[in-house]
Design a protein around this motif. Structure first.
Motif, mmCIF file in Angstrom:
data_model
loop_
_atom_site.group_PDB
_atom_site.id
_atom_site.type_symbol
_atom_site.label_atom_id
_atom_site.label_comp_id
_atom_site.label_asym_id
_atom_site.label_seq_id
_atom_site.Cartn_x
_atom_site.Cartn_y
_atom_site.Cartn_z
ATOM 1 N N LYS A 60 -12.166 11.888 3.860
ATOM 2 C CA LYS A 60 -11.670 12.434 5.122
ATOM 3 C C LYS A 60 -11.055 11.341 5.994
ATOM 4 O O LYS A 60 -9.973 11.528 6.576
ATOM 5 C CB LYS A 60 -12.816 13.124 5.867
ATOM 6 N N SER A 61 -11.718 10.212 6.080
ATOM 7 C CA SER A 61 -11.222 9.133 6.939
ATOM 8 C C SER A 61 -9.963 8.481 6.371
ATOM 9 O O SER A 61 -9.255 7.768 7.082
ATOM 10 C CB SER A 61 -12.316 8.073 7.137
ATOM 11 N N SER A 62 -9.679 8.715 5.089
ATOM 12 C CA SER A 62 -8.514 8.102 4.443
ATOM 13 C C SER A 62 -7.334 9.056 4.308
ATOM 14 O O SER A 62 -6.286 8.675 3.774
ATOM 15 C CB SER A 62 -8.897 7.606 3.040
ATOM 16 N N ARG A 63 -7.486 10.276 4.789
ATOM 17 C CA ARG A 63 -6.518 11.326 4.467
ATOM 18 C C ARG A 63 -5.097 10.998 4.912
ATOM 19 O O ARG A 63 -4.129 11.399 4.249
ATOM 20 C CB ARG A 63 -6.965 12.659 5.066
ATOM 21 N N ASP A 64 -4.943 10.274 6.016
ATOM 22 C CA ASP A 64 -3.608 9.974 6.505
ATOM 23 C C ASP A 64 -2.972 8.769 5.817
ATOM 24 O O ASP A 64 -1.796 8.470 6.066
ATOM 25 C CB ASP A 64 -3.646 9.717 8.020
ATOM 26 N N LYS A 65 -3.743 8.087 4.975
ATOM 27 C CA LYS A 65 -3.217 6.886 4.314
ATOM 28 C C LYS A 65 -2.919 7.086 2.837
ATOM 29 O O LYS A 65 -2.254 6.247 2.219
ATOM 30 C CB LYS A 65 -4.218 5.734 4.481
ATOM 31 N N ILE A 66 -3.401 8.173 2.260
ATOM 32 C CA ILE A 66 -3.285 8.377 0.810
ATOM 33 C C ILE A 66 -1.818 8.394 0.366
ATOM 34 O O ILE A 66 -1.400 7.596 -0.490
ATOM 35 C CB ILE A 66 -3.981 9.683 0.382
ATOM 36 N N PHE A 67 -1.021 9.287 0.914
ATOM 37 C CA PHE A 67 0.363 9.419 0.456
ATOM 38 C C PHE A 67 1.225 8.216 0.825
ATOM 39 O O PHE A 67 1.998 7.725 -0.010
ATOM 40 C CB PHE A 67 0.971 10.722 0.985
ATOM 41 N N PRO A 68 1.140 7.713 2.061
ATOM 42 C CA PRO A 68 1.962 6.528 2.366
ATOM 43 C C PRO A 68 1.643 5.324 1.496
ATOM 44 O O PRO A 68 2.549 4.623 1.048
ATOM 45 C CB PRO A 68 1.624 6.248 3.841
ATOM 46 N N GLU A 69 0.352 5.071 1.249
ATOM 47 C CA GLU A 69 -0.012 3.908 0.432
ATOM 48 C C GLU A 69 0.364 4.106 -1.030
ATOM 49 O O GLU A 69 0.760 3.167 -1.713
ATOM 50 C CB GLU A 69 -1.512 3.605 0.569
ATOM 51 N N PHE A 70 0.235 5.338 -1.517
ATOM 52 C CA PHE A 70 0.658 5.615 -2.891
ATOM 53 C C PHE A 70 2.154 5.350 -3.030
ATOM 54 O O PHE A 70 2.602 4.694 -3.979
ATOM 55 C CB PHE A 70 0.340 7.062 -3.268
ATOM 56 N N HIS A 71 2.917 5.851 -2.091
ATOM 57 C CA HIS A 71 4.371 5.655 -2.113
ATOM 58 C C HIS A 71 4.722 4.174 -2.050
ATOM 59 O O HIS A 71 5.578 3.691 -2.803
ATOM 60 C CB HIS A 71 4.989 6.405 -0.933
ATOM 61 N N SER A 72 4.041 3.443 -1.184
ATOM 62 C CA SER A 72 4.342 2.027 -1.007
ATOM 63 C C SER A 72 3.994 1.215 -2.252
ATOM 64 O O SER A 72 4.807 0.416 -2.748
ATOM 65 C CB SER A 72 3.578 1.489 0.202
ATOM 66 N N CYS A 73 2.782 1.412 -2.771
ATOM 67 C CA CYS A 73 2.316 0.611 -3.923
ATOM 68 C C CYS A 73 3.131 0.887 -5.174
ATOM 69 O O CYS A 73 3.496 -0.039 -5.914
ATOM 70 C CB CYS A 73 0.838 0.880 -4.191
#
Length: 338
Positions: free
Chosen positions: A152-165
């Motif tokens: 839950k605490s990571s929900r806003d970072k999952i897609f941006p970080e996946f895209h970036s990495c």
């Protein structure tokens, strides 16, 4: 695994509403589970040899399904002696029987995540981590809620970080292809997966820490020590059997590697560990569970499944690839649905 003789003795229907009584008796036929475990020690060893060498995994299940004319049957599953105290299982190979595994009144899940054995807790800081706990155990719900908090605490970072990495990974591969005419995908994928999980879950970028780029290699070695009893690595049978399938590999050989992983997670996940303390979980136990959930569960899944997805996309032809290209684009609003 479920006990063998009672697995299907008392079929139950889910009770949602009170049904009207009926006078028609059940037409379900109760049948003994077919199959044979063979003689103690000898039966499990023979099944292990069939599974790894004589038949292979797929033929092992197919031949028994044909022999017993059933998709549900008894068998011994590797590793057997001396790693597994009880290798006897009931194999479920169809969609109708599989849901019984979710019925905790019929199936106990204690210490059975890896199969019919449990790796040494020396590989997980002395703790039985969440994957090896039965839902009836007190710690199960606490640790499960901790992982839900992490998600839950990571929900806003999952897609941006996946895209970036993964953008970084593919750009690097393109550069290697242009320069050398070839590029290695496996190591690049492992590093991208580890970086993605660390950045999305904990806001830590491994290359900027003491761990550097060593994370994927440390994880792979640590996981191998847990799964070696149910793997085959292509060595001659006379070498592989005693080395991997008869006795567990000694945990001390990866102690220092695991400590490096633990230190990285302990330093990077302070806010999650703070929440664990509020839930009544010690920081040490919580950290070992975070290592396992991130490295064994999540990283292991991405390491295996992402290359497989790319393989099928690559072999699917230009039409699907063009459709995917049209649907992709700048990740301006990753939380918005299409």
């Amino acid at each position: 695994m479920a006990s063998t003789s009672q697995l299907f003795d008392t079929p139950r229907s889910p009770t949602v509403k009170q049904a009207e009584p009926t006078t028609e008796p059940s037409k379900l036929m109760v049948r003994d589970v077919p199959g044979d475990y063979g003689r103690p020690f000898i039966g499990p060893v023979m099944d292990r040899l069939d599974y790894f060498y004589n038949q292979g995994r797929d033929k092992f299940f197919q031949s028994r399904m044909e022999k017993y004319k059933s998709t549900v049957f008894k068998a011994n599953m590797p590793p057997g002696p001396f790693i597994s105290k009880n290798p006897n299982v009931v194999v479920l190979l169809d969609g109708k029987s599989f849901p019984v595994l979710f019925d905790v009144t019929k199936v106990e899940k204690k210490d059975l995540f890896s199969g019919t054995y449990m790796p040494s807790t020396n590989l997980t800081g002395g703790y039985r981590v969440l994957s090896y706990l039965d839902p009836s155990e007190t710690s199960h719900s606490k640790l499960k809620n901790l992982l839900f908090f992490l998600l839950k605490s990571s929900r806003d970072k999952i897609f941006p970080e996946f895209h970036s990495c993964y953008t970084d990974m593919f750009e690097s591969l393109e550069t290697q292809l242009a320069k050398n005419g070839k590029a290695g995908f496996s190591d690049a994928n492992d590093q991208a997966a580890f970086n993605f999980l660390a950045r999305a879950y904990f806001g830590a970028n491994p290359p900027d820490t003491k761990l550097g780029s060593d994370g994927p290699g440390l994880v792979t070695k640590w996981v191998f020590f847990q799964l070696a009893p149910i793997l085959t690595v292509g060595l001659p049978r006379i070498v592989e059997e005693p080395l991997l399938h008869t006795f567990p590999l000694p945990p001390f050989l990866v102690k220092s590697d695991y400590q490096r992983l633990y230190d990285f997670f302990n330093e990077s996940s302070k806010s999650v560990l703070d929440e664990a303390e509020k839930m009544g979980i010690s920081r040490d136990e919580a950290c070992h569970n975070l290592v396992f959930a991130t490295c064994f569960n999540s990283f292991g899944g991405i390491k295996i499944l992402f290359p497989s997805i790319l393989k099928w996309i690559g072999s699917s032809g230009s039409e699907l690839q063009a459709q995917l290209a049209r649907r992709s684009g700048p990740l301006s609003n990753p939380t918005a649905g299409n």
